[in-house]
Design a protein around this motif. Structure first.
Motif, short mmCIF file in Angstrom:
data_model
loop_
_atom_site.label_atom_id
_atom_site.label_comp_id
_atom_site.label_asym_id
_atom_site.label_seq_id
_atom_site.Cartn_x
_atom_site.Cartn_y
_atom_site.Cartn_z
N HIS A 161 3.55 0.53 59.46
CA HIS A 161 3.17 0.80 60.84
C HIS A 161 2.38 -0.35 61.45
O HIS A 161 2.54 -0.67 62.63
N GLU A 162 1.54 -1.00 60.64
CA GLU A 162 0.82 -2.18 61.12
C GLU A 162 1.81 -3.30 61.46
O GLU A 162 1.68 -3.97 62.49
N ALA A 165 3.51 -2.43 64.71
CA ALA A 165 2.62 -2.61 65.85
C ALA A 165 2.56 -4.08 66.27
O ALA A 165 2.54 -4.40 67.47
N PRO A 182 -1.79 9.31 62.22
CA PRO A 182 -2.73 8.46 62.96
C PRO A 182 -2.27 7.02 63.12
O PRO A 182 -2.44 6.41 64.18
N SER A 183 -1.64 6.45 62.07
CA SER A 183 -1.19 5.06 62.16
C SER A 183 -0.04 4.90 63.15
O SER A 183 0.12 3.85 63.78
N LEU A 185 0.32 6.89 65.91
CA LEU A 185 -0.22 7.13 67.24
C LEU A 185 -0.92 5.91 67.81
O LEU A 185 -1.10 5.83 69.03
N LYS A 186 -1.27 4.94 66.96
CA LYS A 186 -1.96 3.75 67.44
C LYS A 186 -1.07 2.87 68.30
O LYS A 186 -1.59 2.11 69.13
N PHE A 187 0.26 2.93 68.10
CA PHE A 187 1.10 1.99 68.84
C PHE A 187 2.31 2.62 69.54
O PHE A 187 3.03 1.94 70.27
N SER A 204 2.92 11.78 76.32
CA SER A 204 1.98 11.23 75.35
C SER A 204 1.58 12.29 74.34
O SER A 204 1.85 13.49 74.52
N HIS A 205 0.93 11.86 73.29
CA HIS A 205 0.45 12.78 72.26
C HIS A 205 -0.46 13.85 72.87
O HIS A 205 -0.29 15.06 72.60
#
Length: 229
Positions: A161-162, A165, A182-183, A185-187, A204-205
């Motif tokens: 996921h990083e 992103a 969570p990872s 939802l960051k991007f 959106s979330h």
């Protein structure tokens, strides 16, 4: 799939979520024309995809699935399969972007290390990172990940996921998943909820937690599973 009406902006990172069997994979498999529509039309940049040469269409797309297909050969050869014309520098850059470089440091011959039939010398998370590097080296306009992190360890999931992103600024990304983490939802810019072959909701979330029961149930189930792990 029934009555799908969906517009995705170029450069967006969109998660497609929903319960098992709701049509997520079917939807994205229409884009590279693994099968064709019975009715309606899909356009990319305004061009109906059925009017484009199949080879030209698929050159613009890279796909990473849950079941990674690797070949008996070296790490570098498996990455280069995504783009046979790729230079050594491009292969190394894709490996770095996909967080494959830390794996190479533990291998005796780096990119030249044989990985065995179907990548048996690597863990599941390592195989998925290698598959992502193969997708990145294609330099696609559209990157599709179909449950690509559903069967790997949490550390590899976060690293993938990083990588996404960091990489997603250059292309449109569609992520199929049955749950949001969570990872992710960051991007992710936008979430599309499918149920029973139809688009149930999009947003959106935060919006979907308030307005969509199916999404709220999926997210709560994921949170409970993570807490129990």
């Amino acid at each position: 799939l029934r009555h799908i009406n969906l517009r995705i902006e170029a450069g967006a990172v969109v998660a497609i979520v929903g319960p098992n069997g709701c049509g997520k994979s079917t939807l994205v498999n229409l884009l590279p024309r693994f099968y064709d529509l019975d009715s309606g039309e899909i356009r990319i940049d305004g061009v109906p995809i059925h009017t484009a040469r199949l080879e030209d269409l698929r050159k613009q797309i890279a796909i990473v699935t849950q079941d990674t297909v690797l070949f008996e050969g070296t790490v570098g050869e498996n990455i280069a399969y995504g783009s046979p014309q790729a230079t050594s520098a491009e292969i190394a850059a894709a490996a770095q972007q996909a967080h494959v470089t830390p794996i190479l440091e533990s291998l005796p011959l780096g990119l030249e290390t044989p990985i065995g039939e179907r990548g048996k010398e690597l863990s599941g998370g390592q195989r998925q990172r290698l598959a992502l590097a193969r997708a990145i080296v294609r330099n696609p306009s559209l990157l599709i990940l179909d449950e690509a992190t559903s069967a790997i360890d949490n550390e590899s999931e976060v690293l993938i996921h990083e990588a996404l992103a960091e990489y997603s600024a250059g292309c449109t990304v569609l992520l199929i998943t049955h749950s949001m983490t969570p990872s992710l939802l960051k991007f992710v810019n936008r979430i599309v909820v499918l149920d029973d072959g139809q688009v149930l909701a999009t947003g959106s979330h935060e919006q979907l937690l308030q307005s969509c029961i199916v999404y709220r149930r999926l997210f709560q189930t994921t949170e409970e599973q993570r807490a129990a792990a």
